[in-house]
Design a protein around this motif. Structure first.
Motif, mmCIF file in Angstrom:
data_model
loop_
_atom_site.group_PDB
_atom_site.id
_atom_site.type_symbol
_atom_site.label_atom_id
_atom_site.label_comp_id
_atom_site.label_asym_id
_atom_site.label_seq_id
_atom_site.Cartn_x
_atom_site.Cartn_y
_atom_site.Cartn_z
ATOM 1 N N ARG A 1 0.938 -1.129 0.034
ATOM 2 C CA ARG A 1 0.037 -0.032 -0.073
ATOM 3 C C ARG A 1 0.967 1.230 0.006
ATOM 4 N N ILE A 2 1.040 1.901 -1.315
ATOM 5 C CA ILE A 2 1.933 2.916 -1.260
ATOM 6 C C ILE A 2 1.287 4.096 -1.845
ATOM 7 N N PRO A 3 1.219 5.271 -1.361
ATOM 8 C CA PRO A 3 0.554 6.544 -1.881
ATOM 9 C C PRO A 3 1.010 6.729 -3.360
ATOM 10 N N GLU A 4 0.202 7.450 -4.128
ATOM 11 C CA GLU A 4 0.460 7.768 -5.415
ATOM 12 C C GLU A 4 1.734 8.705 -5.824
ATOM 13 N N MET A 5 2.094 9.362 -4.841
ATOM 14 C CA MET A 5 3.363 10.107 -5.120
ATOM 15 C C MET A 5 4.373 9.163 -5.224
ATOM 16 N N PHE A 6 4.358 7.772 -4.260
ATOM 17 C CA PHE A 6 5.636 7.101 -4.190
ATOM 18 C C PHE A 6 5.574 5.955 -4.916
ATOM 19 N N LYS A 7 4.505 5.936 -5.969
ATOM 20 C CA LYS A 7 4.121 4.707 -6.712
ATOM 21 C C LYS A 7 5.315 4.342 -7.495
ATOM 22 N N SER A 8 6.097 5.153 -8.015
ATOM 23 C CA SER A 8 7.206 4.768 -9.017
ATOM 24 C C SER A 8 8.071 3.707 -7.900
ATOM 25 N N LEU A 9 8.239 3.930 -6.733
ATOM 26 C CA LEU A 9 9.162 2.941 -5.851
ATOM 27 C C LEU A 9 8.604 1.603 -5.612
ATOM 28 N N GLU A 10 7.433 1.087 -6.116
ATOM 29 C CA GLU A 10 7.046 -0.170 -6.005
ATOM 30 C C GLU A 10 7.829 -1.229 -6.406
ATOM 31 N N PRO A 11 8.643 -1.407 -7.687
ATOM 32 C CA PRO A 11 9.547 -2.433 -7.958
ATOM 33 C C PRO A 11 10.742 -2.409 -6.971
ATOM 34 N N ALA A 12 11.344 -1.216 -6.676
ATOM 35 C CA ALA A 12 12.302 -1.220 -5.588
ATOM 36 C C ALA A 12 11.943 -1.787 -4.174
ATOM 37 N N VAL A 13 10.574 -1.696 -3.957
ATOM 38 C CA VAL A 13 10.141 -2.278 -2.672
ATOM 39 C C VAL A 13 10.011 -3.634 -2.686
ATOM 40 N N ARG A 14 9.328 -4.041 -3.813
ATOM 41 C CA ARG A 14 9.206 -5.562 -3.996
ATOM 42 C C ARG A 14 10.511 -6.173 -3.967
ATOM 43 N N ASP A 15 11.638 -5.641 -4.461
ATOM 44 C CA ASP A 15 12.873 -6.104 -4.584
ATOM 45 C C ASP A 15 13.499 -6.195 -3.034
ATOM 46 N N ALA A 16 13.326 -5.029 -2.568
ATOM 47 C CA ALA A 16 13.973 -5.186 -1.118
ATOM 48 C C ALA A 16 13.186 -6.041 -0.330
ATOM 49 N N LEU A 17 11.763 -6.466 -0.593
ATOM 50 C CA LEU A 17 11.429 -7.358 0.518
ATOM 51 C C LEU A 17 11.853 -8.689 0.013
ATOM 52 N N ARG A 18 11.979 -9.074 -1.289
ATOM 53 C CA ARG A 18 12.318 -10.350 -1.526
ATOM 54 C C ARG A 18 13.744 -10.793 -1.272
ATOM 55 N N LYS A 19 14.601 -9.640 -1.184
ATOM 56 C CA LYS A 19 15.800 -9.875 -0.460
ATOM 57 C C LYS A 19 15.996 -10.154 0.974
ATOM 58 N N ALA A 20 14.848 -9.463 1.706
ATOM 59 C CA ALA A 20 14.789 -9.637 3.064
ATOM 60 C C ALA A 20 14.149 -10.927 3.543
ATOM 61 N N ILE A 21 13.075 -11.246 2.835
ATOM 62 C CA ILE A 21 12.427 -12.268 3.279
ATOM 63 C C ILE A 21 12.046 -13.366 2.309
ATOM 64 N N ALA A 22 12.034 -14.502 2.696
ATOM 65 C CA ALA A 22 11.704 -15.663 1.820
ATOM 66 C C ALA A 22 10.336 -16.436 1.598
ATOM 67 N N ARG A 23 9.874 -16.208 2.823
ATOM 68 C CA ARG A 23 8.282 -16.743 2.785
ATOM 69 C C ARG A 23 7.474 -15.904 3.874
#
Length: 288
Positions: A37-59
């Motif tokens: 859940r990311i505000p419209e002003m920060f929507k362009s960050l979504e790919p970077a956020v997903r990548d950070a989550l994948r690197k930090a969390i496996a399941r």
């Protein structure tokens, strides 16, 4: 490393332009399932956020939310365009030199003139950089929480491992006695057929049944699986699936032990083993 899939973290920080906060919570899940859940002003960050989550969390089923609050006094910054003001003054002086009774410009007139006030929007790149940096701090807190929960899960699992090992050791120490009692039970059950079976055949059947009732092999495999669980608990990687598989193997041996049992003592021990294994399995459902 034992990490729980159930955790929560929230991080908030004040900046010159306003306030940012990240909130991350997760529950157990077979795979990594991030919800953002990311505000419209920060929507362009979504790919970077997903990548950070994948690197930090496996399941885990992970809910990740960003919130922000702009400061009203700095949402839009204004600055005086002094060059434009000087130009207006020069024009006003020229007009006054031509028209003597011309009304001079007021401050309000100057400020209303297009281009006199310059609006400087906030630096979006800087705000995005702040958001990603704060996300990393939040993920660090989140993983610390998962580690604390995981350490407690590992402690509970090791308690059950110790209890199972004690049962297995006790069974092994009493195995000769248990086998003798099993053989006595088998012989007593076959006594009714003495008049119908050849004595040699009867003895042969007794030996075969006694061999089938021997649980020494199952006890050895239980020891092996217990050692493997302990080894896996010390690995520095996601271990939940491997532990779940080992619980299946432990349960299989406990079931075999139960099916081979002829005396009540072995049956009760097999039931206790299955209870302990199920308790471990429930804990393991929360391990990454």
């Amino acid at each position: 490393m034992v990490a729980s899939m159930t955790a929560f973290a929230r991080k908030q920080k004040e900046y010159d332009w306003g306030t940012l906060s990240w909130e991350i919570r997760s529950v157990n899940h077979r795979y990594l399932e991030p919800g953002l859940r990311i505000p419209e002003m920060f929507k362009s960050l979504e790919p970077a956020v997903r990548d950070a989550l994948r690197k930090a969390i496996a399941r885990g089923k992970v809910d990740c939310a960003l919130r922000y609050q702009m400061r009203e006094d700095v949402s839009v910054q204004e600055a005086l365009n002094t060059e434009r003001v000087q130009h207006l003054k020069s024009l006003s002086d020229q007009v006054s030199a031509i028209i003597s009774d011309a009304r001079p410009l007021t401050v309000a007139d100057v400020l209303r003139w297009p281009g006199v006030m310059q609006e400087h929007e906030l630096d979006a790149d800087s705000m995005h950089s702040d958001a990603l940096a704060l996300l990393q701090e939040t993920l660090a807190d989140f993983n610390e929480a998962r580690q604390r929960e995981g350490d407690e899960l590992a402690r509970l699992i090791r308690q059950r491992l110790a209890a199972i090992a004690e049962i297995v050791s006790s069974l092994r120490d009493r195995l000769p006695e248990i086998l003798q009692r099993q053989q006595d039970n088998i012989r007593s059950r076959l006594d009714a057929f003495k008049t119908e079976l050849d004595p040699a055949r009867l003895e042969q059947e007794t030996v075969l049944l006694a061999q089938k009732a021997d649980v020494d092999e199952e006890l050895d495999r239980l020891d092996t699986h217990l050692a493997e669980v302990e080894r896996v608990l010390g690995r520095k990687e996601p271990i939940g699936r491997r532990l779940d598989f080992l619980m299946q193997e432990l349960n299989r041996e406990a079931n075999t032990l139960s099916s081979k049992s002829i005396v009540a003592e072995t049956t009760l021990n097999a039931v206790e083993l299955k209870v302990l294994i199920e308790q471990m399995r429930e804990q393991i459902q929360n391990i990454e």
